[in-house]
Scaffold this motif. Structure first.
Motif, mmCIF file in Angstrom:
data_model
loop_
_atom_site.group_PDB
_atom_site.id
_atom_site.type_symbol
_atom_site.label_atom_id
_atom_site.label_comp_id
_atom_site.label_asym_id
_atom_site.label_seq_id
_atom_site.Cartn_x
_atom_site.Cartn_y
_atom_site.Cartn_z
ATOM 1 N N ILE A 60 0.849 -1.196 0.000
ATOM 2 C CA ILE A 60 0.000 0.000 0.000
ATOM 3 C C ILE A 60 0.887 1.250 0.000
ATOM 4 O O ILE A 60 0.645 2.211 -0.738
ATOM 5 C CB ILE A 60 -0.970 -0.038 1.199
ATOM 6 N N LYS A 64 1.483 4.246 -3.201
ATOM 7 C CA LYS A 64 1.520 5.706 -3.071
ATOM 8 C C LYS A 64 2.702 6.314 -3.821
ATOM 9 O O LYS A 64 2.692 7.502 -4.147
ATOM 10 C CB LYS A 64 1.617 6.102 -1.588
ATOM 11 N N LEU A 74 -9.123 9.167 -3.156
ATOM 12 C CA LEU A 74 -8.888 8.101 -2.180
ATOM 13 C C LEU A 74 -9.767 6.888 -2.496
ATOM 14 O O LEU A 74 -9.340 5.737 -2.392
ATOM 15 C CB LEU A 74 -9.174 8.643 -0.775
ATOM 16 N N GLN A 77 -8.221 5.020 -5.375
ATOM 17 C CA GLN A 77 -7.014 4.319 -4.905
ATOM 18 C C GLN A 77 -7.424 3.024 -4.205
ATOM 19 O O GLN A 77 -6.837 1.960 -4.413
ATOM 20 C CB GLN A 77 -6.231 5.192 -3.922
ATOM 21 N N MET A 78 -8.465 3.144 -3.366
ATOM 22 C CA MET A 78 -8.936 1.960 -2.635
ATOM 23 C C MET A 78 -9.487 0.907 -3.594
ATOM 24 O O MET A 78 -9.184 -0.286 -3.463
ATOM 25 C CB MET A 78 -10.024 2.356 -1.622
ATOM 26 N N HIS B 8 -8.078 2.214 4.148
ATOM 27 C CA HIS B 8 -8.324 3.659 4.119
ATOM 28 C C HIS B 8 -7.277 4.390 4.958
ATOM 29 O O HIS B 8 -6.664 5.360 4.504
ATOM 30 C CB HIS B 8 -9.740 3.906 4.655
ATOM 31 N N LEU B 10 -4.308 3.307 5.986
ATOM 32 C CA LEU B 10 -2.941 3.164 5.461
ATOM 33 C C LEU B 10 -2.719 4.069 4.249
ATOM 34 O O LEU B 10 -1.649 4.651 4.091
ATOM 35 C CB LEU B 10 -2.659 1.706 5.084
ATOM 36 N N LEU B 11 -3.732 4.192 3.422
ATOM 37 C CA LEU B 11 -3.584 5.066 2.245
ATOM 38 C C LEU B 11 -3.433 6.519 2.666
ATOM 39 O O LEU B 11 -2.682 7.276 2.068
ATOM 40 C CB LEU B 11 -4.781 4.905 1.303
ATOM 41 N N GLN B 12 -4.152 6.893 3.690
ATOM 42 C CA GLN B 12 -4.073 8.283 4.156
ATOM 43 C C GLN B 12 -2.746 8.551 4.858
ATOM 44 O O GLN B 12 -2.206 9.652 4.760
ATOM 45 C CB GLN B 12 -5.219 8.572 5.112
#
Lengths: 238, 20
Positions: A60, A64, A74, A77-78, B8, B10-12
């Motif tokens: 993950i 990025k 977001l 991306q998810m 969510h 981890l992406l943030q």
């Protein structure tokens, strides 16, 4: 057939996207099977699920660093990660296993042959991943191609929940262009090499779907402990 | 998406996004 001449065949300059992708590659992860547990199918599967969970966290973070990925919403991306996470894991195992004969290198300290896979109930999956390994070995897949193909697999994951289709298409185009550019500079002797690499993606998707189905049934069985991120992503594919 | 809290988060939290 006439050869397609890529627009940006920048003579011998390293491709910037490929360079960034090489730099974004996650570090190796060790499997560290619990020495206190006796060897069994449950131990093997517990080790693999734990390894997968830790690799997912790194993947993950890796996503990025793909140029353009963080510009997506977001939500998109998810959606891409929820569709492609297993393809990314399988492609990483396949690439690591290139130097091994008929064995899968899940980690430096966890290499599995067919007999061990059979004991863990993973023979079908082992065979499927080895088919992919053989395909890449025949082509002498390079690290640069592997990192680019992995990013393409993510961008091309065919999620049904993409909100900004144009933005995702833009990411696919940029990564595709990077692959064409790399092949133009480094493999001008085979103008179809980029296409051959892209043509391995259906087998990767098929193998990944097999892996998801298998781990879903292990989850239903309830005998193997699974960490939350791995469970969350498995559930996203049900 | 509500269910995917870890992904969510981890992406943030992951750092160093790169723009094209």
């Amino acid at each position: 057939l006439p050869h397609r001449k890529p627009v940006s065949c920048s003579a011998h300059a390293e491709n910037k996207v490929v360079t960034l992708l090489l730099g974004a590659e996650p570090e190796k992860v060790c499997a560290m099977p619990d020495p206190a547990l006796p060897d069994s199918d449950i131990k093997a599967l517990t080790t693999l699920c734990d390894l997968a969970d830790r690799e997912l966290v790194l993947n993950i973070s890796w996503a990025k660093h793909i140029p353009g990925f963080s510009s997506l919403s977001l939500s998109d991306q998810m959606s891409l990660l929820q569709s492609a996470w297993m393809e990314i894991l399988v492609l990483r195992v396949a690439f690591r296993s290139l130097p091994c004969d008929d064995r899968l290198l899940f980690a430096d300290d966890y290499i599995m042959d067919a007999e061990q896979a059979k004991c863990a109930g993973l023979l079908e999956l082992h065979t499927a991943i080895l088919q992919l390994v053989r395909r890449y070995r025949c082509m002498s897949l390079e690290r640069e191609e592997f990192v680019t193909l992995k990013a393409i697999a993510l961008a091309n994951s065919d999620s049904m929940h993409i909100e900004d289709v144009e933005a995702v298409q833009g990411l696919q185009d940029a990564l595709h262009e990077a692959l064409l550019d790399y092949e133009c500079v480094h493999h001008s002797e085979d103008p179809r090499r980029a296409g051959k690499l892209i043509m391995t993606l259906p087998l990767l998707r098929q193998t990944s779907a097999k892996a998801v189905r298998h781990f879903c049934s292990i989850k239903q069985d309830g005998r193997v402990p699974m960490h939350k991120l791995f469970l969350e992503l498995l559930e996203a594919n049900i | 998406k509500e269910k995917h809290k870890i992904l969510h988060r981890l992406l943030q939290n992951s750092s160093s996004p790169v723009d094209l």
